[in-house]
Design a protein around this motif. Structure first.
Motif, short mmCIF file in Angstrom:
data_model
loop_
_atom_site.label_atom_id
_atom_site.label_comp_id
_atom_site.label_asym_id
_atom_site.label_seq_id
_atom_site.Cartn_x
_atom_site.Cartn_y
_atom_site.Cartn_z
N ALA A 1 -4.01 4.10 -7.73
CA ALA A 1 -3.74 2.99 -6.82
C ALA A 1 -2.73 2.05 -7.46
CB ALA A 1 -5.03 2.25 -6.49
N ARG A 2 -1.47 2.22 -7.13
CA ARG A 2 -0.44 1.38 -7.70
C ARG A 2 -0.58 -0.04 -7.17
NH1 ARG A 2 2.86 5.00 -4.36
NH2 ARG A 2 0.76 4.95 -3.52
N ARG A 3 -0.18 -1.00 -7.96
CA ARG A 3 -0.24 -2.37 -7.50
C ARG A 3 1.14 -2.94 -7.30
NH1 ARG A 3 -4.81 -4.75 -11.37
NH2 ARG A 3 -6.51 -3.51 -10.52
N LEU A 4 1.16 -3.88 -6.43
CA LEU A 4 2.40 -4.60 -6.17
C LEU A 4 2.48 -5.74 -7.17
CD1 LEU A 4 3.89 -3.53 -3.79
CD2 LEU A 4 2.90 -5.33 -2.39
N GLN B 1 -0.15 -8.74 -0.96
CA GLN B 1 -0.87 -8.11 -2.07
C GLN B 1 -2.27 -7.68 -1.65
OE1 GLN B 1 0.00 -11.17 -5.24
NE2 GLN B 1 0.28 -9.33 -6.47
N TYR C 1 -1.96 -4.63 0.65
CA TYR C 1 -1.55 -3.49 -0.14
C TYR C 1 -2.70 -2.96 -0.98
CZ TYR C 1 1.56 -0.52 -2.90
OH TYR C 1 2.17 0.56 -3.48
N GLU D 1 -4.57 0.70 -0.77
CA GLU D 1 -4.66 1.61 -1.92
C GLU D 1 -6.11 1.92 -2.28
OE1 GLU D 1 -2.26 3.16 -3.69
OE2 GLU D 1 -0.78 2.45 -2.24
N SER D 2 -6.94 0.88 -2.23
CA SER D 2 -8.30 1.05 -2.74
C SER D 2 -9.31 1.44 -1.66
CB SER D 2 -8.77 -0.24 -3.39
OG SER D 2 -7.92 -0.57 -4.47
N LEU E 1 12.01 -2.05 -1.50
CA LEU E 1 11.64 -2.04 -2.91
C LEU E 1 12.23 -0.83 -3.64
CD1 LEU E 1 10.10 -4.54 -2.83
CD2 LEU E 1 7.97 -3.30 -3.09
#
Lengths: 112, 112
Positions: free
Chosen positions: A10-13, B35, B38, B42-43, B105
């Motif tokens: 799980a990549r983070r921003l 954030q 996102y 992801e989680s 990005l």
DNA sequence: TGCACATATGAGCAGATGTTCATGTATCTT
DNA sequence: AAGATACATGAACATCTGCTCATATGTGCA
């Protein structure tokens, strides 16, 4: 093979990435600017006065909005005589807006 | 055969459609909320405390942000004991955010 | 040159937004 | 029941936004 260690799938921003993204979304976070961008995408090119009429705002207010979009690189201006023609400069905004229109306007009924 | 006269091939956004879209974009127009969304994408699911830690904000501030997302139907909350787990409720936001991340990005160099 | 038209810009202001701080509610533990 | 933990909420406040109004700039025309 990557250079930056990632601590999980799980990549983070990063904060700064989140700020860049938020800044982009902020440009579309106003009804007037959405209408401006949409109109430019549809028409290709429009004069300030036409945009003001379409959006239903004063020319001054419209000019202020266009300045924001211009400074963010989302549109560019082009003078011809005393008119200034605006067009979309950021090619990615079309997809972004299309996705939003498609999901939040057409398809009323399964938003979530 | 259509009921509403259209004055051209370039369809226009009504004011109210523009407002709906802007309201959606507004949810993503803040770095903290980006954030949060996102991280949830992801989680899958996160507790408020974890979200606060990830975003680097107080739990109170985080709770206020989550309320906005909740009231907009973008996330939903789910209590388990004294913890409250949040998850994404709006399936469309994933695509929207993916498009933005991909274009603004990764691909630095041809934004416009 | 003088004037009108098209747009841009700065100042000022009202309303929106996001934070903190204090307090409230729900749940668990002892 | 009392206290601790996790979260929610309201009020107050500082900051940001977008508008209007006045004025400036650039261009075409008589």
């Amino acid at each position: 093979m990557y250079l930056v260690p990632m601590d999980d799938p799980a990549r983070r921003l990063t904060r700064s990435d989140a700020e860049s993204l938020a800044a982009r979304f902020k440009l579309l976070a106003d009804p007037g600017r959405v209408q401006i961008v949409y109109a430019l995408l549809e028409s290709g090119e429009l004069r300030v006065g036409d945009i003001a009429r379409i959006v239903g705002a004063s020319e001054s207010a419209t000019s202020h909005q266009l300045r924001q979009l211009r400074m963010a690189g989302l549109v560019n201006a082009n003078r011809t005589g005393r008119e200034v023609h605006y067009r979309i400069a950021d090619i990615h905004v079309r997809l972004l807006l299309d996705v939003a229109v498609e999901h939040y306007l057409h398809d009323h009924g399964d938003h979530r």
